[in-house]
Design a protein around this motif. Structure first.
Motif, PDB file in Angstrom:
ATOM      1  N   VAL A  16       0.842  -1.201   0.000  1.00 56.83           N
ATOM      2  CA  VAL A  16       0.000   0.000   0.000  1.00 56.83           C
ATOM      3  C   VAL A  16       0.872   1.244   0.000  1.00 56.83           C
ATOM      4  N   GLU A  17       1.926   1.235   0.800  1.00 56.53           N
ATOM      5  CA  GLU A  17       2.857   2.363   0.834  1.00 56.53           C
ATOM      6  C   GLU A  17       3.430   2.630  -0.558  1.00 56.53           C
ATOM      7  N   ALA A  18       3.852   1.560  -1.232  1.00 58.54           N
ATOM      8  CA  ALA A  18       4.436   1.711  -2.564  1.00 58.54           C
ATOM      9  C   ALA A  18       3.405   2.219  -3.557  1.00 58.54           C
ATOM     10  N   ASN A  19       2.186   1.722  -3.442  1.00 58.13           N
ATOM     11  CA  ASN A  19       1.102   2.155  -4.317  1.00 58.13           C
ATOM     12  C   ASN A  19       0.822   3.642  -4.146  1.00 58.13           C
ATOM     13  N   ALA A  23       1.339   6.772  -6.856  1.00 59.41           N
ATOM     14  CA  ALA A  23       0.191   7.594  -7.239  1.00 59.41           C
ATOM     15  C   ALA A  23       0.438   9.071  -6.967  1.00 59.41           C
ATOM     16  N   VAL A  24       1.043   9.372  -5.835  1.00 63.83           N
ATOM     17  CA  VAL A  24       1.319  10.767  -5.485  1.00 63.83           C
ATOM     18  C   VAL A  24       2.307  11.389  -6.470  1.00 63.83           C
ATOM     19  N   ALA A  25       3.253  10.581  -6.950  1.00 61.76           N
ATOM     20  CA  ALA A  25       4.273  11.087  -7.875  1.00 61.76           C
ATOM     21  C   ALA A  25       3.777  11.191  -9.318  1.00 61.76           C
ATOM     22  N   ALA A  26       2.623  10.590  -9.613  1.00 60.41           N
ATOM     23  CA  ALA A  26       2.121  10.568 -10.985  1.00 60.41           C
ATOM     24  C   ALA A  26       1.561  11.925 -11.390  1.00 60.41           C
ATOM     25  N   ASP A  27       1.703  12.265 -12.657  1.00 60.83           N
ATOM     26  CA  ASP A  27       1.108  13.502 -13.175  1.00 60.83           C
ATOM     27  C   ASP A  27      -0.388  13.269 -13.370  1.00 60.83           C
ATOM     28  N   PRO A  28      -1.172  14.343 -13.511  1.00 64.59           N
ATOM     29  CA  PRO A  28      -2.635  14.205 -13.609  1.00 64.59           C
ATOM     30  C   PRO A  28      -3.111  13.262 -14.710  1.00 64.59           C
ATOM     31  N   LEU A  31      -2.385   9.699 -13.615  1.00 61.28           N
ATOM     32  CA  LEU A  31      -3.284   9.336 -12.519  1.00 61.28           C
ATOM     33  C   LEU A  31      -4.668   8.994 -13.048  1.00 61.28           C
ATOM     34  N   ARG A  32      -5.185   9.805 -13.963  1.00 62.64           N
ATOM     35  CA  ARG A  32      -6.505   9.531 -14.537  1.00 62.64           C
ATOM     36  C   ARG A  32      -6.516   8.190 -15.272  1.00 62.64           C
ATOM     37  N   ARG A  33      -5.438   7.891 -15.977  1.00 62.85           N
ATOM     38  CA  ARG A  33      -5.353   6.638 -16.707  1.00 62.85           C
ATOM     39  C   ARG A  33      -5.332   5.453 -15.748  1.00 62.85           C
ATOM     40  N   ARG A  34      -4.609   5.589 -14.660  1.00 58.57           N
ATOM     41  CA  ARG A  34      -4.530   4.493 -13.693  1.00 58.57           C
ATOM     42  C   ARG A  34      -5.846   4.301 -12.947  1.00 58.57           C
ATOM     43  N   LEU A  35      -6.606   5.365 -12.788  1.00 59.53           N
ATOM     44  CA  LEU A  35      -7.895   5.252 -12.115  1.00 59.53           C
ATOM     45  C   LEU A  35      -8.890   4.422 -12.925  1.00 59.53           C
ATOM     46  N   LEU A  36      -8.643   4.303 -14.209  1.00 53.26           N
ATOM     47  CA  LEU A  36      -9.535   3.531 -15.081  1.00 53.26           C
ATOM     48  C   LEU A  36      -9.249   2.033 -15.030  1.00 53.26           C
ATOM     49  N   ILE A  37      -8.125   1.657 -14.441  1.00 47.25           N
ATOM     50  CA  ILE A  37      -7.741   0.242 -14.372  1.00 47.25           C
ATOM     51  C   ILE A  37      -8.568  -0.469 -13.301  1.00 47.25           C
ATOM     52  N   THR A  38      -9.246  -1.514 -13.705  1.00 51.25           N
ATOM     53  CA  THR A  38     -10.087  -2.272 -12.766  1.00 51.25           C
ATOM     54  C   THR A  38      -9.537  -3.654 -12.450  1.00 51.25           C
ATOM     55  N   ASP A  39      -8.552  -4.090 -13.196  1.00 51.41           N
ATOM     56  CA  ASP A  39      -7.949  -5.412 -12.975  1.00 51.41           C
ATOM     57  C   ASP A  39      -6.931  -5.310 -11.839  1.00 51.41           C
ATOM     58  N   SER A  41      -4.900  -7.379 -10.756  1.00 49.70           N
ATOM     59  CA  SER A  41      -3.614  -8.021 -11.037  1.00 49.70           C
ATOM     60  C   SER A  41      -2.706  -7.151 -11.898  1.00 49.70           C
ATOM     61  N   PHE A  42      -3.246  -6.087 -12.458  1.00 55.20           N
ATOM     62  CA  PHE A  42      -2.458  -5.217 -13.322  1.00 55.20           C
ATOM     63  C   PHE A  42      -1.562  -4.318 -12.470  1.00 55.20           C
ATOM     64  N   CYS A  43      -0.334  -4.102 -12.935  1.00 59.45           N
ATOM     65  CA  CYS A  43       0.642  -3.379 -12.111  1.00 59.45           C
ATOM     66  C   CYS A  43       0.236  -1.935 -11.837  1.00 59.45           C
ATOM     67  N   GLY A  44      -0.585  -1.345 -12.699  1.00 57.71           N
ATOM     68  CA  GLY A  44      -0.973   0.044 -12.508  1.00 57.71           C
ATOM     69  C   GLY A  44      -2.211   0.248 -11.659  1.00 57.71           C
ATOM     70  N   PHE A  45      -2.784  -0.854 -11.178  1.00 56.77           N
ATOM     71  CA  PHE A  45      -4.015  -0.763 -10.394  1.00 56.77           C
ATOM     72  C   PHE A  45      -3.781   0.002  -9.093  1.00 56.77           C
ATOM     73  N   LEU A  46      -4.703   0.924  -8.766  1.00 55.69           N
ATOM     74  CA  LEU A  46      -4.618   1.687  -7.520  1.00 55.69           C
ATOM     75  C   LEU A  46      -5.545   1.067  -6.487  1.00 55.69           C
ATOM     76  N   ARG A  47      -4.985   0.646  -5.380  1.00 51.13           N
ATOM     77  CA  ARG A  47      -5.754   0.016  -4.318  1.00 51.13           C
ATOM     78  C   ARG A  47      -6.687   1.030  -3.664  1.00 51.13           C
ATOM     79  N   SER A  48      -7.728   0.527  -3.036  1.00 50.91           N
ATOM     80  CA  SER A  48      -8.696   1.412  -2.381  1.00 50.91           C
ATOM     81  C   SER A  48      -8.049   2.202  -1.249  1.00 50.91           C
ATOM     82  N   GLU A  49      -7.088   1.588  -0.550  1.00 53.53           N
ATOM     83  CA  GLU A  49      -6.360   2.319   0.495  1.00 53.53           C
ATOM     84  C   GLU A  49      -5.659   3.545  -0.101  1.00 53.53           C
ATOM     85  N   CYS A  50      -5.118   3.364  -1.296  1.00 51.26           N
ATOM     86  CA  CYS A  50      -4.440   4.454  -1.993  1.00 51.26           C
ATOM     87  C   CYS A  50      -5.429   5.550  -2.373  1.00 51.26           C
TER      88      CYS A  50
END
Length: 222
Positions: A16-19, A23-28, A31-39, A41-50
């Motif tokens: 979670v810390e790494a996630n 996310a904080v370091a990502a540009d807008p 970040l928007r692109r990663r928010l669309l990831i629902t899988d 298992s995908f490396c770009g997925f943002l956890r709910s804690e994040c």
């Protein structure tokens, strides 16, 4: 990072810390692109804690734009959870789901204030467990309303055969109010208790009926 709930220490998982750091370091745009990831298992997925962390960080820094982009994603996930955990067979299921989401939104919008300004720390560490706790708190709150509305007769009110019918008619009416039961298991327990009632000649025990109505399920999966 170590957080605390009710005096018991717990640690935000390394993943979670790494996630969050990513996310904080990502540009807008990223970040928007990663928010669309629902899988998941995908490396770009943002956890709910994040997502909780991003919303809190944006809210506290007046970044309404980021907050308003992330919040709908988190609420969408929560809606999906509630659709599976709160059966449509329950009376007022939709209203109960809305109340859970409303309580979560209130926590997010009042973060940093009130008697528990850091209550959302728990959600940053173990979101599924925290959200489950919130859901059950809402259900138990509504269950208390059911119990208050179901005014079963005392020992002095069972002299006539209609006493049972009147009592459980009031229970049925209570179920049609904004109150809600904990789960389908609760309904099974209730009807089992009704079917097990003694003949009219026997005196009912209010405590046994109340116990059946307030029985907590022994298994509530996430």
């Amino acid at each position: 990072m170590t957080k605390h709930k009710d005096g018991v220490g717990y640690t935000r998982p390394t993943v979670v810390e790494a996630n969050i750091d990513d996310a904080v370091a990502a540009d807008p745009v990223t970040l928007r692109r990663r928010l669309l990831i629902t899988d998941r298992s995908f490396c770009g997925f943002l956890r709910s804690e994040c997502l909780v962390h991003l919303i809190r960080h944006a809210h506290r820094n007046g970044d309404d734009k980021t907050r308003d982009v992330v919040l709908p994603v988190l609420l969408g996930r929560c809606e999906a959870i509630l659709d599976t955990k709160i059966s449509d067979l329950l009376p007022n299921a939709a209203q109960l789901r809305d109340e859970v989401l409303s309580d979560l939104c209130e926590l997010l919008l009042t973060d940093g204030a009130g008697d528990q300004p850091d209550e959302l720390d728990f959600y940053e560490c173990k979101f599924n467990l925290a959200f489950r706790t919130l859901r059950l708190d809402v259900i138990e709150r509504q269950l208390r309303v059911v119990n208050r509305n179901a005014n079963l007769p005392d020992h002095g009110e069972v002299d006539e055969p209609d006493a049972y019918e009147d009592a459980f008619a009031r229970v049925s009416e209570a179920f049609q109010t904004p109150a809600i039961q904990q789960s389908t298991l609760f309904l099974d327990d209730l009807w089992e208790a009704i079917n097990a009632l003694p003949p009219i000649s026997a005196r009912p025990s209010f405590s046994s009926t109340s116990s059946a109505m307030t029985k907590n399920p022994t298994s509530r999966g996430r």
